[in-house]
Design a protein around this motif. Structure first.
Motif, PDB file in Angstrom:
ATOM      1  N   UNK A  16      -3.605  20.473  -5.722  1.00  0.00           N
ATOM      2  CA  UNK A  16      -3.542  19.177  -6.621  1.00  0.00           C
ATOM      3  C   UNK A  16      -1.926  18.629  -6.632  1.00  0.00           C
ATOM      4  N   UNK A  17      -1.091  19.069  -5.823  1.00  0.00           N
ATOM      5  CA  UNK A  17       0.135  18.498  -5.906  1.00  0.00           C
ATOM      6  C   UNK A  17       0.355  17.256  -5.146  1.00  0.00           C
ATOM      7  N   UNK A  18       0.692  16.181  -5.820  1.00  0.00           N
ATOM      8  CA  UNK A  18       1.010  14.674  -5.419  1.00  0.00           C
ATOM      9  C   UNK A  18       2.176  14.550  -4.593  1.00  0.00           C
ATOM     10  N   UNK A  19       2.230  14.276  -3.250  1.00  0.00           N
ATOM     11  CA  UNK A  19       3.460  14.224  -2.556  1.00  0.00           C
ATOM     12  C   UNK A  19       3.506  12.695  -1.866  1.00  0.00           C
ATOM     13  N   UNK A  21       0.896  -1.324   0.153  1.00  0.00           N
ATOM     14  CA  UNK A  21      -0.244   0.160  -0.012  1.00  0.00           C
ATOM     15  C   UNK A  21       0.831   1.382   0.052  1.00  0.00           C
ATOM     16  N   UNK A  22       0.780   2.288  -0.819  1.00  0.00           N
ATOM     17  CA  UNK A  22       1.541   3.344  -0.981  1.00  0.00           C
ATOM     18  C   UNK A  22       0.575   4.552  -0.532  1.00  0.00           C
ATOM     19  N   UNK A  23       1.122   5.298   0.303  1.00  0.00           N
ATOM     20  CA  UNK A  23       0.369   6.585   0.769  1.00  0.00           C
ATOM     21  C   UNK A  23       0.978   7.805   0.281  1.00  0.00           C
ATOM     22  N   UNK A  24      -0.064   8.937   0.131  1.00  0.00           N
ATOM     23  CA  UNK A  24       0.444  10.173  -0.439  1.00  0.00           C
ATOM     24  C   UNK A  24      -0.254  11.057   0.171  1.00  0.00           C
ATOM     25  N   UNK A  25       0.240  12.442   0.192  1.00  0.00           N
ATOM     26  CA  UNK A  25      -0.668  13.657   0.428  1.00  0.00           C
ATOM     27  C   UNK A  25      -1.109  14.305  -1.101  1.00  0.00           C
TER      28      UNK A  25
END
Length: 356
Positions: free
Chosen positions: A309-312, A300-304
């Motif tokens: 709309x920036x994906x971090x 599972x990969x987690x982002x902010x």
């Protein structure tokens, strides 16, 4: 069709022992018993291996499974072909093992340790192998891989427990020179938000660093990202696929251990409340990180995702939770793969990776 002998490991010598028991209950209840002859083995907090021959899986999260009269000591041999040895009252019994599903989280289960034992024994093992597991478990090593893969992530700083012991004030000054408050402080090698803290001022930073040092000699300090918490599940070997995106509204200061497993404060949104093009970028970056680490089976990969709309990228979990409320199975169920089928695919991918 002959059933595979599937060893399911749970518990473990880890701060995430209790989480593993909850995940294992769900996995054991949902495995396809027409395809698998399930052999459950629990690892106690002290490191004893115990075969659980009962069928009341509700005993696991209560931590009462060890009292079942069916239990006996067990040992998995590292010698190829020997499988599992059971020390029953009537004598020693040997079980051939065709595949292993380590429903183990954190230290000794997600860090390459159990994967190394499986490799020595020649047993296909669900999830990423030794190197990918070890790299994914160490958040600092993961950061280096993400940088090399050119995936945007939060700015970070490594503080060691030795630096804290030598001059804690100097370590705090390093953090303050690089970041504004608040900052996140994490042990490099734990999951399930164990030992993680959010520091809003210098006093809180001192406390968070000391707390993280209880769990790891390496401590990761990260800039605070103001954004939605987005998670995506990845499945497969050579051609991995990403699920739809899910979103977590923690209902707390952040998505900590209590919010994940104890309280019902967290709200899950599947699909995530983000634009379609942003969701596609999250999914692409999830597969990119997964492949860069050399993962197989699952993660599972987690982002902010910020308001712009920036994906971090945040972190990867190579053996994510499988409880009844865990995001990994929920995300694939929403993507068209029911829980039982998902478990079967994971075992199939393990066998494929070992023999492919």
């Amino acid at each position: 069709m002959q059933r595979l002998n599937l060893l399911v490991l749970f518990g473990g010598v880890s701060p995430e022992h209790e989480v593993s028991l909850r995940s294992a209950e769900s996995v054991l209840r949902n495995l396809d018993t027409e395809k698998f002859r399930v052999i459950p083995v629990g690892i106690t907090k002290e490191g004893q291996w115990i075969h659980f021959g009962g069928n009341d899986y509700s005993l696991l999260p209560k931590n009462e499974w060890m009292n079942d009269p069916s239990c006996c000591r067990a040992v998995l041999s590292p010698a190829r072909g020997e499988g599992l040895w059971l020390f029953e009252a009537a004598g020693v019994k040997n079980e051939k093992i065709d595949a292993m599903f380590p429903v183990l989280h954190g230290e000794n289960g997600e860090d390459g340790s159990i994967q190394g034992l499986a490799q020595l024994a020649g047993i296909p093992c669900v999830g990423p192998g030794v190197a990918a597991s070890a790299t994914g478990m160490d958040k600092c090593l993961t950061k280096l891989v993400a940088d090399e893969a050119q995936v945007r992530q939060a700015a970070w700083l490594l503080i060691t427990a030795e630096q804290l012991e030598h001059d804690e004030d100097a370590a705090v000054e390093r953090v303050e020179e690089k970041f504004r408050y608040p900052v996140f402080v994490k042990p490099a090698g734990t999951g399930s938000s164990v030992g993680v803290g959010k520091a809003k001022d210098v006093a809180a930073l001192h406390r968070a660093l000391r707390e993280a040092a209880k769990y790891d000699r390496k401590i990761l300090v990260e800039e605070f990202i103001d954004g939605r918490e987005i998670e995506v599940a990845v499945l497969g070997n050579e051609e991995p696929v990403a699920s739809i995106c899910g979103e977590i509204d923690s209902g707390a200061e952040f998505y900590d251990y209590e919010a994940k497993y104890i309280t019902d404060s967290a709200q899950l949104y599947i699909p995530a409340r983000i634009e379609k093009d942003v969701a596609e970028k999250v999914r692409r970056n999830a597969v990119k990180i997964y492949s860069a680490l050399g993962c197989t089976g699952l993660s599972r990969v987690d982002f902010f995702v910020t308001a712009k709309g920036d994906v971090i990228f945040n972190e990867i979990n190579t053996l994510p939770g499988f409880t009844s409320i865990s995001m990994y199975p929920k995300l694939f169920e929403a993507s068209g793969i029911p829980y039982k089928e998902l478990l079967t695919r994971l075992v199939d991918y393990a066998v494929e990776a070992r023999h492919g």
